[in-house]
Design a protein around this motif. Structure first.
Motif, PDB file in Angstrom:
ATOM      1  N   ALA A 116       0.825  -1.211   0.000  1.00 43.37           N
ATOM      2  CA  ALA A 116       0.000   0.000   0.000  1.00 43.37           C
ATOM      3  C   ALA A 116       0.859   1.263   0.000  1.00 43.37           C
ATOM      4  CB  ALA A 116      -0.936  -0.003   1.191  1.00 43.37           C
ATOM      5  N   LEU A 117       1.945   1.247   0.772  1.00 43.64           N
ATOM      6  CA  LEU A 117       2.791   2.432   0.868  1.00 43.64           C
ATOM      7  C   LEU A 117       3.647   2.649  -0.376  1.00 43.64           C
ATOM      8  CD1 LEU A 117       3.911   2.217   4.601  1.00 43.64           C
ATOM      9  CD2 LEU A 117       2.231   3.773   3.593  1.00 43.64           C
ATOM     10  N   THR A 118       4.076   1.597  -1.046  1.00 42.65           N
ATOM     11  CA  THR A 118       4.927   1.757  -2.222  1.00 42.65           C
ATOM     12  C   THR A 118       4.143   2.079  -3.487  1.00 42.65           C
ATOM     13  OG1 THR A 118       4.926  -0.633  -2.597  1.00 42.65           O
ATOM     14  CG2 THR A 118       6.778   0.271  -1.361  1.00 42.65           C
ATOM     15  N   ASN A 119       2.841   1.775  -3.525  1.00 37.27           N
ATOM     16  CA  ASN A 119       2.035   2.088  -4.698  1.00 37.27           C
ATOM     17  C   ASN A 119       1.794   3.585  -4.821  1.00 37.27           C
ATOM     18  OD1 ASN A 119       1.859  -0.544  -5.517  1.00 37.27           O
ATOM     19  ND2 ASN A 119      -0.138  -0.904  -4.606  1.00 37.27           N
TER      20      ASN A 119
ATOM     21  N   GLY B  71      -2.515   5.367  -2.771  1.00 40.27           N
ATOM     22  CA  GLY B  71      -3.526   4.328  -2.580  1.00 40.27           C
ATOM     23  C   GLY B  71      -4.118   4.323  -1.195  1.00 40.27           C
ATOM     24  N   VAL B  72      -4.695   3.198  -0.875  1.00 38.74           N
ATOM     25  CA  VAL B  72      -5.287   3.009   0.443  1.00 38.74           C
ATOM     26  C   VAL B  72      -4.801   1.690   1.030  1.00 38.74           C
ATOM     27  CG1 VAL B  72      -7.362   4.357  -0.021  1.00 38.74           C
ATOM     28  CG2 VAL B  72      -7.360   1.933  -0.517  1.00 38.74           C
ATOM     29  N   LEU B  73      -4.812   1.618   2.344  1.00 37.41           N
ATOM     30  CA  LEU B  73      -4.491   0.401   3.071  1.00 37.41           C
ATOM     31  C   LEU B  73      -5.798  -0.166   3.591  1.00 37.41           C
ATOM     32  CD1 LEU B  73      -2.535  -1.571   4.464  1.00 37.41           C
ATOM     33  CD2 LEU B  73      -2.368   0.072   6.340  1.00 37.41           C
ATOM     34  N   LYS B  74      -6.106  -1.411   3.229  1.00 37.90           N
ATOM     35  CA  LYS B  74      -7.337  -2.065   3.663  1.00 37.90           C
ATOM     36  C   LYS B  74      -6.985  -3.220   4.590  1.00 37.90           C
ATOM     37  CE  LYS B  74      -9.867  -1.093  -0.587  1.00 37.90           C
ATOM     38  NZ  LYS B  74     -10.622  -1.692  -1.707  1.00 37.90           N
ATOM     39  N   LEU B  75      -7.532  -3.175   5.806  1.00 36.11           N
ATOM     40  CA  LEU B  75      -7.306  -4.217   6.794  1.00 36.11           C
ATOM     41  C   LEU B  75      -8.638  -4.604   7.430  1.00 36.11           C
ATOM     42  CD1 LEU B  75      -4.193  -2.663   8.532  1.00 36.11           C
ATOM     43  CD2 LEU B  75      -4.193  -4.578   6.942  1.00 36.11           C
ATOM     44  N   THR B  76      -8.753  -5.872   7.835  1.00 39.35           N
ATOM     45  CA  THR B  76      -9.971  -6.379   8.465  1.00 39.35           C
ATOM     46  C   THR B  76      -9.647  -6.841   9.882  1.00 39.35           C
ATOM     47  OG1 THR B  76     -10.679  -7.158   6.299  1.00 39.35           O
ATOM     48  CG2 THR B  76     -11.864  -8.004   8.177  1.00 39.35           C
TER      49      THR B  76
ATOM     50  N   LEU C 251     -14.082  -3.675   8.194  1.00 39.72           N
ATOM     51  CA  LEU C 251     -13.068  -3.281   7.229  1.00 39.72           C
ATOM     52  C   LEU C 251     -12.596  -1.865   7.536  1.00 39.72           C
ATOM     53  CD1 LEU C 251     -11.492  -3.811   4.573  1.00 39.72           C
ATOM     54  CD2 LEU C 251     -13.460  -2.832   3.378  1.00 39.72           C
ATOM     55  N   TYR C 252     -11.285  -1.683   7.609  1.00 38.06           N
ATOM     56  CA  TYR C 252     -10.686  -0.370   7.827  1.00 38.06           C
ATOM     57  C   TYR C 252      -9.968   0.026   6.547  1.00 38.06           C
ATOM     58  CZ  TYR C 252     -11.484  -1.303  12.760  1.00 38.06           C
ATOM     59  OH  TYR C 252     -12.061  -1.598  13.967  1.00 38.06           O
ATOM     60  N   VAL C 253     -10.312   1.199   6.017  1.00 39.54           N
ATOM     61  CA  VAL C 253      -9.682   1.719   4.804  1.00 39.54           C
ATOM     62  C   VAL C 253      -9.004   3.030   5.183  1.00 39.54           C
ATOM     63  CG1 VAL C 253     -10.049   2.468   2.439  1.00 39.54           C
ATOM     64  CG2 VAL C 253     -11.476   0.659   3.398  1.00 39.54           C
ATOM     65  N   VAL C 254      -7.661   3.059   5.080  1.00 42.66           N
ATOM     66  CA  VAL C 254      -6.888   4.220   5.490  1.00 42.66           C
ATOM     67  C   VAL C 254      -6.114   4.738   4.281  1.00 42.66           C
ATOM     68  CG1 VAL C 254      -5.105   5.060   7.076  1.00 42.66           C
ATOM     69  CG2 VAL C 254      -6.607   3.191   7.775  1.00 42.66           C
ATOM     70  N   PRO C 255      -6.263   6.028   3.931  1.00 45.68           N
ATOM     71  CA  PRO C 255      -5.463   6.589   2.833  1.00 45.68           C
ATOM     72  C   PRO C 255      -3.985   6.570   3.207  1.00 45.68           C
ATOM     73  CG  PRO C 255      -7.193   8.121   3.532  1.00 45.68           C
ATOM     74  CD  PRO C 255      -7.177   6.991   4.507  1.00 45.68           C
ATOM     75  N   THR C 256      -3.149   6.065   2.334  1.00 50.32           N
ATOM     76  CA  THR C 256      -1.721   5.929   2.647  1.00 50.32           C
ATOM     77  C   THR C 256      -1.034   7.278   2.828  1.00 50.32           C
ATOM     78  OG1 THR C 256      -1.204   5.720   0.294  1.00 50.32           O
ATOM     79  CG2 THR C 256      -1.462   3.687   1.548  1.00 50.32           C
ATOM     80  N   ALA C 257      -1.560   8.329   2.214  1.00 50.00           N
ATOM     81  CA  ALA C 257      -0.965   9.658   2.360  1.00 50.00           C
ATOM     82  C   ALA C 257      -1.072  10.165   3.793  1.00 50.00           C
ATOM     83  CB  ALA C 257      -1.647  10.637   1.409  1.00 50.00           C
ATOM     84  N   GLY C 258      -2.037   9.660   4.559  1.00 52.78           N
ATOM     85  CA  GLY C 258      -2.247  10.118   5.928  1.00 52.78           C
ATOM     86  C   GLY C 258      -1.616   9.244   6.993  1.00 52.78           C
ATOM     87  N   ILE C 259      -0.902   8.183   6.602  1.00 52.89           N
ATOM     88  CA  ILE C 259      -0.317   7.259   7.580  1.00 52.89           C
ATOM     89  C   ILE C 259       1.000   7.817   8.112  1.00 52.89           C
ATOM     90  CG2 ILE C 259       0.694   4.967   7.926  1.00 52.89           C
ATOM     91  CD1 ILE C 259      -1.302   3.892   5.905  1.00 52.89           C
ATOM     92  N   ALA C 260       1.077   7.987   9.432  1.00 51.77           N
ATOM     93  CA  ALA C 260       2.310   8.429  10.081  1.00 51.77           C
ATOM     94  C   ALA C 260       3.175   7.226  10.452  1.00 51.77           C
ATOM     95  CB  ALA C 260       1.988   9.257  11.317  1.00 51.77           C
ATOM     96  N   TYR C 261       2.535   6.166  10.976  1.00 50.45           N
ATOM     97  CA  TYR C 261       3.251   4.941  11.335  1.00 50.45           C
ATOM     98  C   TYR C 261       2.272   3.787  11.445  1.00 50.45           C
ATOM     99  CZ  TYR C 261       1.476   5.746  16.048  1.00 50.45           C
ATOM    100  OH  TYR C 261       0.658   5.947  17.119  1.00 50.45           O
ATOM    101  N   VAL C 262       2.809   2.567  11.344  1.00 50.14           N
ATOM    102  CA  VAL C 262       2.026   1.350  11.554  1.00 50.14           C
ATOM    103  C   VAL C 262       2.802   0.487  12.541  1.00 50.14           C
ATOM    104  CG1 VAL C 262       1.056  -0.724  10.499  1.00 50.14           C
ATOM    105  CG2 VAL C 262       1.070   1.426   9.218  1.00 50.14           C
ATOM    106  N   GLU C 263       2.147   0.126  13.636  1.00 55.36           N
ATOM    107  CA  GLU C 263       2.782  -0.701  14.664  1.00 55.36           C
ATOM    108  C   GLU C 263       2.061  -2.036  14.745  1.00 55.36           C
ATOM    109  OE1 GLU C 263       2.831  -0.673  19.448  1.00 55.36           O
ATOM    110  OE2 GLU C 263       3.405   1.211  18.487  1.00 55.36           O
TER     111      GLU C 263
END
Length: 74
Positions: free
Chosen positions: A32-35, A38-43, A49-61
């Protein structure tokens, strides 16, 4: 596994539990981050379903894969 996603300019993080393995989650996040744009979709465990725009992601833990214990330790 517990997942926490920090969102840029948001005071709180997105946090939920999922049963997906760590390797699969890492792959999804990297893709998701290299495309770009886009968006990151996780369940989660409950099927939400969680859809997060990759432009707004600060970190993923990604937390540990062991489940939380309930009750008292004796």
């Amino acid at each position: 596994m517990e997942i926490r996603i920090g969102i840029v300019n948001a005071p709180r993080e997105l946090s939920f539990e999922t049963s997906q393995p760590a390797e699969q989650l890492t792959e999804q996040v990297e893709t998701a981050l290299t495309n770009g744009g886009g968006v990151l979709k996780l369940t989660d465990d409950k099927g939400r379903l969680y859809v997060v725009p990759t432009a707004g992601i600060a970190y993923v833990e990604l937390g540990t894969e062991e489940s939380r214990r309930i009750g008292f330790v004796g």
